[in-house]
Design a protein around this motif. Structure first.
Motif, mmCIF file in Angstrom:
data_model
loop_
_atom_site.group_PDB
_atom_site.id
_atom_site.type_symbol
_atom_site.label_atom_id
_atom_site.label_comp_id
_atom_site.label_asym_id
_atom_site.label_seq_id
_atom_site.Cartn_x
_atom_site.Cartn_y
_atom_site.Cartn_z
ATOM 1 N N LEU A 12 -11.637 -101.212 -6.958
ATOM 2 C CA LEU A 12 -12.688 -100.199 -7.034
ATOM 3 C C LEU A 12 -14.059 -100.807 -6.830
ATOM 4 C CD1 LEU A 12 -11.824 -98.138 -10.246
ATOM 5 C CD2 LEU A 12 -11.443 -97.457 -7.892
ATOM 6 N N ASP A 13 -14.934 -99.990 -6.295
ATOM 7 C CA ASP A 13 -16.369 -100.273 -6.297
ATOM 8 C C ASP A 13 -16.965 -99.177 -7.157
ATOM 9 O OD1 ASP A 13 -18.932 -101.145 -5.737
ATOM 10 O OD2 ASP A 13 -19.036 -100.049 -3.842
ATOM 11 N N LEU A 14 -17.497 -99.550 -8.325
ATOM 12 C CA LEU A 14 -17.994 -98.574 -9.283
ATOM 13 C C LEU A 14 -19.435 -98.930 -9.636
ATOM 14 C CD1 LEU A 14 -16.013 -97.228 -12.277
ATOM 15 C CD2 LEU A 14 -18.393 -97.801 -12.523
ATOM 16 N N ASN A 15 -20.332 -97.982 -9.404
ATOM 17 C CA ASN A 15 -21.745 -98.174 -9.716
ATOM 18 C C ASN A 15 -22.228 -97.006 -10.547
ATOM 19 O OD1 ASN A 15 -22.333 -100.550 -8.025
ATOM 20 N ND2 ASN A 15 -21.787 -99.158 -6.362
ATOM 21 N N GLU A 16 -23.111 -97.289 -11.487
ATOM 22 C CA GLU A 16 -23.719 -96.215 -12.263
ATOM 23 C C GLU A 16 -25.230 -96.344 -12.213
ATOM 24 O OE1 GLU A 16 -23.962 -96.872 -16.821
ATOM 25 O OE2 GLU A 16 -21.929 -97.464 -16.224
ATOM 26 N N ASP A 21 -31.477 -87.060 -17.726
ATOM 27 C CA ASP A 21 -30.538 -86.782 -18.810
ATOM 28 C C ASP A 21 -29.093 -87.037 -18.399
ATOM 29 O OD1 ASP A 21 -32.547 -85.972 -20.573
ATOM 30 O OD2 ASP A 21 -32.544 -83.940 -19.751
ATOM 31 N N ASP A 22 -28.904 -87.652 -17.254
ATOM 32 C CA ASP A 22 -27.574 -87.864 -16.713
ATOM 33 C C ASP A 22 -27.394 -89.311 -16.263
ATOM 34 O OD1 ASP A 22 -27.096 -85.032 -16.809
ATOM 35 O OD2 ASP A 22 -28.177 -84.833 -14.926
ATOM 36 N N ILE A 23 -26.130 -89.640 -16.038
ATOM 37 C CA ILE A 23 -25.788 -90.914 -15.428
ATOM 38 C C ILE A 23 -24.893 -90.597 -14.241
ATOM 39 C CG2 ILE A 23 -24.646 -93.128 -15.735
ATOM 40 C CD1 ILE A 23 -25.478 -92.913 -18.690
ATOM 41 N N GLU A 24 -25.262 -91.118 -13.095
ATOM 42 C CA GLU A 24 -24.512 -90.860 -11.874
ATOM 43 C C GLU A 24 -23.597 -92.046 -11.584
ATOM 44 O OE1 GLU A 24 -25.391 -90.427 -7.151
ATOM 45 O OE2 GLU A 24 -26.793 -89.479 -8.540
ATOM 46 N N PHE A 25 -22.314 -91.754 -11.408
ATOM 47 C CA PHE A 25 -21.327 -92.760 -11.055
ATOM 48 C C PHE A 25 -20.925 -92.561 -9.602
ATOM 49 C CE2 PHE A 25 -20.989 -92.619 -15.582
ATOM 50 C CZ PHE A 25 -20.620 -93.902 -15.961
ATOM 51 N N ASN A 26 -20.870 -93.630 -8.859
ATOM 52 C CA ASN A 26 -20.311 -93.630 -7.516
ATOM 53 C C ASN A 26 -19.097 -94.532 -7.556
ATOM 54 O OD1 ASN A 26 -22.135 -92.019 -5.761
ATOM 55 N ND2 ASN A 26 -23.624 -93.404 -6.668
ATOM 56 N N ILE A 27 -17.946 -93.938 -7.285
ATOM 57 C CA ILE A 27 -16.684 -94.664 -7.348
ATOM 58 C C ILE A 27 -16.054 -94.635 -5.969
ATOM 59 C CG2 ILE A 27 -14.415 -94.803 -8.427
ATOM 60 C CD1 ILE A 27 -15.597 -93.215 -10.799
ATOM 61 N N ASN A 28 -15.783 -95.812 -5.433
ATOM 62 C CA ASN A 28 -15.107 -95.945 -4.142
ATOM 63 C C ASN A 28 -13.807 -96.695 -4.365
ATOM 64 O OD1 ASN A 28 -17.300 -94.881 -2.542
ATOM 65 N ND2 ASN A 28 -18.354 -96.799 -2.930
ATOM 66 N N SER A 29 -12.725 -96.118 -3.908
ATOM 67 C CA SER A 29 -11.451 -96.813 -3.979
ATOM 68 C C SER A 29 -11.361 -97.780 -2.812
ATOM 69 C CB SER A 29 -10.295 -95.827 -3.910
ATOM 70 O OG SER A 29 -9.074 -96.537 -3.860
ATOM 71 N N MET A 32 -6.032 -98.089 -3.312
ATOM 72 C CA MET A 32 -5.130 -97.067 -3.853
ATOM 73 C C MET A 32 -5.780 -95.689 -3.850
ATOM 74 S SD MET A 32 -5.148 -97.912 -7.884
ATOM 75 C CE MET A 32 -6.463 -97.343 -8.935
ATOM 76 N N ASP A 33 -4.936 -94.667 -3.864
ATOM 77 C CA ASP A 33 -5.400 -93.288 -3.908
ATOM 78 C C ASP A 33 -5.717 -92.935 -5.364
ATOM 79 O OD1 ASP A 33 -5.908 -90.622 -3.601
ATOM 80 O OD2 ASP A 33 -3.943 -90.114 -2.776
ATOM 81 N N GLN A 62 -11.975 -91.680 0.007
ATOM 82 C CA GLN A 62 -11.763 -92.044 -1.400
ATOM 83 C C GLN A 62 -13.066 -92.388 -2.122
ATOM 84 O OE1 GLN A 62 -8.892 -92.242 -3.375
ATOM 85 N NE2 GLN A 62 -7.964 -91.056 -1.757
ATOM 86 N N ARG A 63 -14.106 -91.638 -1.852
ATOM 87 C CA ARG A 63 -15.393 -91.875 -2.508
ATOM 88 C C ARG A 63 -15.730 -90.652 -3.366
ATOM 89 N NH1 ARG A 63 -20.872 -91.215 -1.283
ATOM 90 N NH2 ARG A 63 -20.378 -90.131 0.645
ATOM 91 N N TYR A 64 -16.104 -90.926 -4.615
ATOM 92 C CA TYR A 64 -16.393 -89.852 -5.562
ATOM 93 C C TYR A 64 -17.751 -90.081 -6.202
ATOM 94 C CZ TYR A 64 -11.489 -88.954 -4.933
ATOM 95 O OH TYR A 64 -10.285 -88.684 -4.368
#
Length: 92
Positions: A12-16, A21-29, A32-33, A62-64
């Motif tokens: 995973l590539d995971l960044n926050e 008032d929020d935290i943004e996460f970008n998750i790239n696989s 795996m699916d 696979q990017r969220y």
């Protein structure tokens, strides 16, 4: 207390990023699916009465993008752990 987590950087590539008032996460696989895990997380948070606890945006390849209210941050990290997207969670 602050929550600290780790994940497999080969999978995973995971960044926050903190916003107001929020935290943004970008998750790239990176292989795996992870669609089922991400949708399961969304489903769990949809069960409560707070409509804006997390917002999930699925992108191609696979990017969220997941926006989490700060008061649900710990719950979200724990759910990432339950779905095996992070490998370790601890409080410091």
């Amino acid at each position: 207390m602050k929550i600290i987590y780790s994940y497999d950087e080969k999978l995973l590539d995971l960044n926050e990023t903190a916003n107001d008032d929020d935290i943004e996460f970008n998750i790239n696989s990176l292989g795996m699916d992870i669609k089922q895990q991400v949708y399961k997380i969304r489903e769990i948070f949809n069960e409560n009465k707070v409509l804006t606890d997390i917002l999930v945006y699925a992108h191609t390849n696979q990017r969220y993008q997941i926006i989490v209210r700060k008061d649900f941050y710990n719950d979200f990290i724990i759910e990432l752990f339950r779905q095996q997207l992070v490998t370790e969670v601890k409080w410091a």
